[in-house]
Enzyme design. Structure first.
Site, PDB file in Angstrom:
ATOM      1  CG  PHE A  52     -57.869  47.457  -8.044  1.00  0.00           C
ATOM      2  CD1 PHE A  52     -59.137  46.904  -8.177  1.00  0.00           C
ATOM      3  CD2 PHE A  52     -57.599  48.212  -6.914  1.00  0.00           C
ATOM      4  CE1 PHE A  52     -60.115  47.102  -7.200  1.00  0.00           C
ATOM      5  CE2 PHE A  52     -58.572  48.411  -5.932  1.00  0.00           C
ATOM      6  CZ  PHE A  52     -59.832  47.850  -6.075  1.00  0.00           C
ATOM      7  CG  ASP A 108     -52.849  54.021  -8.262  1.00  0.00           C
ATOM      8  OD1 ASP A 108     -52.304  54.013  -7.145  1.00  0.00           O
ATOM      9  OD2 ASP A 108     -54.019  53.632  -8.443  1.00  0.00           O
ATOM     10  CE  LYS A 124     -53.851  49.687  -1.441  1.00  0.00           C
ATOM     11  NZ  LYS A 124     -55.147  49.211  -0.946  1.00  0.00           N
TER      12      LYS A 124
HETATM   13  C1  LIG Z   1     -53.119  50.728  -6.991  1.00  0.00           C
HETATM   14  C2  LIG Z   1     -54.343  51.047  -6.196  1.00  0.00           C
HETATM   15  N1  LIG Z   1     -55.014  52.178  -6.447  1.00  0.00           N
HETATM   16  C3  LIG Z   1     -56.105  52.513  -5.736  1.00  0.00           C
HETATM   17  C4  LIG Z   1     -56.600  51.694  -4.738  1.00  0.00           C
HETATM   18  C5  LIG Z   1     -57.832  52.085  -3.985  1.00  0.00           C
HETATM   19  O1  LIG Z   1     -57.551  52.446  -2.669  1.00  0.00           O
HETATM   20  P1  LIG Z   1     -58.698  52.491  -1.567  1.00  0.00           P
HETATM   21  O2  LIG Z   1     -59.138  51.079  -1.327  1.00  0.00           O
HETATM   22  O3  LIG Z   1     -58.041  53.117  -0.371  1.00  0.00           O
HETATM   23  O4  LIG Z   1     -59.796  53.337  -2.129  1.00  0.00           O
HETATM   24  C6  LIG Z   1     -55.932  50.506  -4.456  1.00  0.00           C
HETATM   25  C7  LIG Z   1     -56.436  49.577  -3.423  1.00  0.00           C
HETATM   26  O5  LIG Z   1     -56.141  48.429  -3.366  1.00  0.00           O
HETATM   27  C8  LIG Z   1     -54.777  50.171  -5.212  1.00  0.00           C
HETATM   28  O6  LIG Z   1     -54.101  49.041  -4.985  1.00  0.00           O
END
Ligand SMILES: Cc1ncc(COP(=O)(O)O)c(C=O)c1O
Length: 402
Positions: A141, A226, A255
């Site tokens: 994700f 990530d 976040k």
């Molecule tokens: C690992 C990871 N990458 C990217 C994102 C995407 O972030 P955003 O919702 O701020 O676009 C999330 C969101 O849950 C995430 O958990």
């Protein structure tokens, strides 16, 4: 209708139904607690998917934001502002890296990482134009943009959003052999989550992440981590990769970087890698704005003390010990995670994750389900041990009542 029902009916009538929230309407929050429009209090065991690592209304962060609100909030990147250099310098130092490219949301930072890796591939590695490939993992994700959902394996996230962006190779998470086999001379990056949050807090097998590091180094491929959900204290260390002594080529952060106050994300890497960009090739009106920088600078200062990581490690140990006791009793099939972060697979006979989440809500605890019968537990790192125990008691009560 109650105040809650009225608010929900109105929200549903006037907004797209791209979420299925629990039926609670929050009016205020402090620390690890939220209060709804009818004055009921709930323990927040989700923490905005780790965006609220430092808790609701954190004094230091709110003060930093308020002070900045009275000075200057937005300049665009057409001009420099006096918080920008400090933010980039301090964040780079926290990461042990040299250079920062700030954005706003996590998905934007992932997009930035993808663009950086591709440009690096063409300009530095010498990949023929249009041929760059990025290896990603199944059940990933990384966000919701059209390019990001193009390499999702979740039908819900992906269906009906094509045509999809090419250039991604999906391999099973945790499988180093598959990654090695998927790698070609056109591979520019491996993009993975060191712990897969949305997939149910999946921790890869020991040795996998160092293996990815070794493989990517050997093959001149960028290791892009990530750490949007796993980073900044959640797992008991600054980065989840720290648990295995691994340093990637690029961190993707979001976040908690915005302290639950404003959206702040960033790609952090070496001067060489981020040096591929020239003016006009990438950007964002709001990325790196003064308010964002002021809050994120405070977040970085708080993380530099190590206090939050320590807290997550200690409380996390307690959390996993307590959750571990629930397995074997039949109600809980498995518990995964690291630090103050757990994916709990409830026995399907007891109900779906959604049903368990609703029951917990009635008991005054807010969590979120993912994938069938899994619930995620990720309270703010500032939660007290007493409150954590109280939340665990509520979980035990819900499970034993079913
Ligand atoms: C690992 C990871 N990458 C990217 C994102 C995407 O972030 P955003 O919702 O701020 O676009 C999330 C969101 O849950 C995430 O958990």
């Amino acid at each position: 209708m109650s105040t809650t029902e009225t608010a929900i009916a109105s929200a549903e009538a006037h907004s797209a139904h791209n979420y299925h929230p629990l039926p609670v309407v929050v009016a205020s929050a402090e620390g690890a607690w939220m209060t709804d429009v009818e004055g009921r209090r709930y323990l927040d065991m989700l923490a905005g998917y780790s965006a609220l690592n430092f808790g609701h209304g954190n004094r230091r962060l709110i003060d930093a934001a308020k002070a900045q609100l009275d000075r200057v909030t937005l300049t665009s990147r057409a001009f420099y502002h006096d918080r920008f250099a400090d933010f980039c310098t301090e964040l780079a130092a926290l990461c042990g890296m040299e250079s920062v490219l700030p954005m706003n949301t996590g998905a934007e930072a992932v997009e930035t990482a993808v663009k950086t890796a591709r440009k690096w591939g063409y300009r530095v590695k010498g990949v023929p134009d249009g041929m760059a490939k990025i290896i990603v993992a199944s059940d990933n994700f990384h966000g919701r943009t059209t390019t990001i959902v193009s390499f999702s394996t979740d039908p819900e996230a992906r269906a009906d959003f094509g045509p999809y962006t090419p250039g991604f190779e999906i391999v099973p998470y945790g499988d180093l052999t598959a990654m090695r086999e998927a790698m070609t001379e056109n591979t520019v990056a491996v993009l993975i989550e060191p712990v897969q949050g949305e997939a149910g807090v999946l921790v890869p097998p020991a040795g996998y992440l160092p293996g990815v590091r070794e493989l990517t180094r050997e093959r001149n491929v960028l290791f892009v981590a990530d750490e949007i959900q796993s980073g900044l204290g959640r797992t008991g260390k600054t980065f989840a990769l720290d648990h295995e002594g691994v340093v990637p080529d690029m961190y993707v952060l979001g976040k908690a970087l915005g302290g639950g106050v404003v959206p702040v994300s960033a790609v952090v890497s070496s001067a060489d890698v981020l040096g591929v960009f020239r003016p006009g090739e990438h950007g964002s009106t709001f990325g790196g704005n003064p308010l964002a920088c002021a809050v994120a600078l405070e977040v970085v200062a708080m993380l530099r003390t190590g206090e939050y990581q320590q807290r997550a490690a200690e409380l996390g140990e307690h959390l996993h010990r307590e959750l571990g006791l629930l397995t074997g009793g039949g109600a809980v099939e498995a518990v995964r995670g690291r630090g103050l972060w757990a994916g709990v697979d409830i026995a399907p006979a007891l109900g779906t994750g959604r049903e368990i989440s609703e029951k917990l809500m009635e008991e005054g605890v807010l969590v979120k389900d993912t994938h069938g019968s899994t619930i995620r537990i990720a309270p703010p790192l500032v939660i007290s041990k007493e409150d954590l125990d109280w939340g665990l008691d509520r979980l035990r009560a819900v499970l034993s009542a079913r």
